[in-house]
Design a protein around this motif. Structure first.
Motif, PDB file in Angstrom:
ATOM      1  N   GLU A   1     -22.005 -20.720  47.866  1.00 15.31           N
ATOM      2  CA  GLU A   1     -20.692 -20.326  48.377  1.00 15.31           C
ATOM      3  C   GLU A   1     -20.406 -20.950  49.742  1.00 15.31           C
TER       4      GLU A   1
ATOM      5  N   TRP B   1     -19.221 -24.376  48.971  1.00 17.33           N
ATOM      6  CA  TRP B   1     -17.848 -24.326  48.439  1.00 17.33           C
ATOM      7  C   TRP B   1     -16.841 -24.155  49.573  1.00 17.33           C
TER       8      TRP B   1
ATOM      9  N   GLU C   1      -8.772 -20.652  42.780  1.00 18.58           N
ATOM     10  CA  GLU C   1      -9.752 -20.734  43.867  1.00 18.58           C
ATOM     11  C   GLU C   1     -10.498 -19.417  44.027  1.00 18.58           C
TER      12      GLU C   1
ATOM     13  N   GLU D   1     -13.097 -19.320  41.379  1.00 24.27           N
ATOM     14  CA  GLU D   1     -14.199 -20.239  41.653  1.00 24.27           C
ATOM     15  C   GLU D   1     -15.210 -19.619  42.615  1.00 24.27           C
ATOM     16  N   ILE D   2     -14.714 -19.136  43.751  1.00 24.12           N
ATOM     17  CA  ILE D   2     -15.619 -18.542  44.730  1.00 24.12           C
ATOM     18  C   ILE D   2     -16.176 -17.217  44.206  1.00 24.12           C
TER      19      ILE D   2
END
Length: 553
Positions: free
Chosen positions: A76, A79, A117, A120-121
């Protein structure tokens, strides 16, 4: 790790701020109290679908924020760095606002973000397991996916899919070559004629000769207007150049007396310089111009050819060059299809590459299957299934696919002496729930996510089985943070933090979540085991459950 949740006008919560501890966290409460409140809010922050039911009655919007801590070298963290969302605080703040109109907005660390987004995280931060996950066990692809996930066979599995895709693509190209044989020769002849007809013409810039022809066609008017302009600028008795020079001389003596006049004076000086340059360029342009009727006729003929061929090929004159390039590309492709045997060789090479990768994947899956089935067997036996036995069965596919060479089944039997059969055929609902629970815990041991959420996955178990489940989750919580909704006192007793969800009879009704101290935990465990009436027996049982936690620690 999840550190904090804030809910404002979210469902039954008017304003709720909650700190989440490390380790094993459980949420309990009576039916209808709103135990799913926290998980729904967390899911919203992770980009999951929401609706207007999440907005508290009488409010125009719901506002939820989830805060996480993370390590500098974690996925993370990478990212956030890639998306330029990292900050010095070392935290991740995910915020979601849901409007009563149905719209929603999202932020990551204070910057507006898309739901994609957030997802995704979110996948890097949290892994969610629900009570409905047992239904996945009945889906044919699940055993294969579970095996690949546990041993992280994603890379070789993707290599097989890519090789299969290449093989199929080559098959299609080969077939296209065979299909094109009949018409290929005629099409090549047509393209060659078209290209030959345009070959010389496309070397000429249509826009350039069109502009030159237009200039020659208007030569007389251009020269008249240019001469008039030059005369007005510099050659007439009262010309613009002289007038500006006179104005500048008059203002020059006053420029120092006013800042505004000084700016005007400087602007006029710049204008004078620009006019001088324009006048010189105009004089040079006039001196170089000459009318050439032969050149004009030559240009006219070329333009006629452009327009004739544009009509022939049903396009615009300026697009003929583009058509030429398209035909050239098609001709090149047709020549590449000239030898289907070469493409057949490419098909065979791609086929062998696929088979090699697929065989490797099949081999490592078979090698890993037996110890994984043995581990699953040992784990499930603890959950009141002492004769449980699992094994993987590999059946060669009649037609290979992007997923490999074999169809993989998970076989199960709960009875000694009875051969194992496909799980969906022989497992009861209670057995499925326990098997799903163990498989989820085993998966969770391999996940990169630091937060695992279990939503009532212990439904259908009780007593000693529930106690063992609690121990499994408590052991797992030594490595990751766990958030678990449960109805089982034996599971809740093993937790590090106990959160109680309570409904308040306000107007409108609301729910709150409170962290329980030890005495309050005993009372809640007694309620979970003994119902509404709490007596000395249920209290003693609750204390014993907590003592088991401390003894194991």
């Amino acid at each position: 790790m999840l550190t904090h949740l804030t809910l404002i006008n979210f469902a039954l919560a008017d304003h709720l701020a909650l700190d989440i501890e490390t380790g094993f966290n459980v949420l309990t409460g009576e039916t209808g109290a709103g135990k799913s409140l926290l998980l729904d809010a967390l899911s919203a922050c992770l980009g999951e679908r929401t609706d207007t039911n999440y907005v508290r009655f009488g409010s125009d919007k719901a506002d939820v924020t989830a805060s996480f801590s993370y390590q500098d070298n974690s996925p993370e963290a990478q990212w956030l760095k890639e998306h330029e969302l990292d900050d010095e605080s070392g935290e991740i703040h995910l915020r979601r606002v849901i409007f009563a109109t149905g719209r929603s907005k999202a932020w990551i660390n204070g910057r507006p973000s898309s739901l994609a987004e957030l997802k995704e995280i979110g996948r890097l931060l949290v892994q969610l397991y629900s009570q409905h996950s047992q239904q996945q066990l009945l889906e044919p692809p699940y055993p294969k996916h579970w095996l690949d996930r546990y041993y992280n066979f994603y890379a070789p599995a993707q290599a097989v899919r890519d090789a299969y895709s290449t093989w199929q693509k080559n098959i299609r190209q080969h077939q296209a070559a065979l299909d094109a044989q009949a018409t290929r020769k005629q099409r090549i002849e047509t393209l060659n004629l078209q290209l030959e007809e345009l070959e010389e013409l496309v070397q000429i810039d249509y826009k350039e000769i069109e502009q030159e022809f237009d200039r020659l066609s208007h030569h007389e008017h251009i020269m008249q207007d240019c001469s008039y302009s030059l005369n007005a600028l510099d050659e007439a008795e009262q010309n613009i150049t002289q007038e500006i020079a006179s104005i500048i001389r008059r203002l020059e003596s006053h420029a120092g007396r006013s800042e505004q006049l000084s700016e005007i004076y400087n602007s006029l000086l710049n204008a004078q310089s620009e006019l001088d340059d324009a006048t010189a360029n105009l004089r040079q342009f006039i001196d170089r111009q000459s009318f050439d009727p032969e050149r004009m006729e030559e240009l006219n003929q070329k333009l006629e050819v452009f327009h004739r061929l544009a009509r022939k090929y049903r396009t615009q004159p300026e697009l003929l060059k583009q058509e030429f390039d398209t035909w050239q590309t098609e001709l090149t492709a047709l020549h590449e299809l000239e030898d289907p045997e070469t493409l057949a060789e490419q098909v065979e090479v791609a086929h062998q590459d696929f088979l090699a990768k697929a065989q490797h994947l099949d081999d490592i899956r078979r090698e890993a299957a037996a110890p994984l089935a043995k581990q699953l067997t040992e784990q499930v036996k603890q959950l009141a299934l002492p004769e449980a036995h699992f094994e993987f069965k590999f059946e060669p596919l009649e037609q290979v696919s992007a997923e490999g060479l074999s169809f993989i089944q998970l076989l199960f039997t709960a009875n000694k002496g009875i051969p194992a059969q496909p799980l969906a055929r022989v497992a009861s609902g209670g057995e499925l729930s326990r098997i799903a629970l163990v498989m989820q815990v085993m998966n969770a041991e391999k996940t990169e996510a630091e937060v695992l959420v279990f939503d009532e996955i212990d439904v259908g178990i009780s007593g000693g089985t529930a106690e063992i489940v609690g121990r499994l989750l408590a052991g797992l919580a030594q490595h990751v943070q766990i958030l678990c909704i449960t109805h089982q006192a034996q599971v809740a007793a093993q937790s590090d933090q106990h959160l109680l969800v309570k409904k308040r009879q306000t107007d409108p009704a609301s729910s709150t979540i409170v962290e329980l101290e030890e005495d309050a935990r005993i009372l809640e465990l007694a309620r979970m085991t003994g119902g509404v009436e709490i007596n000395d027996t249920t209290l003693q049982h609750a204390k014993q459950l907590r003592q088991l936690k401390f003894q194991q620690a």
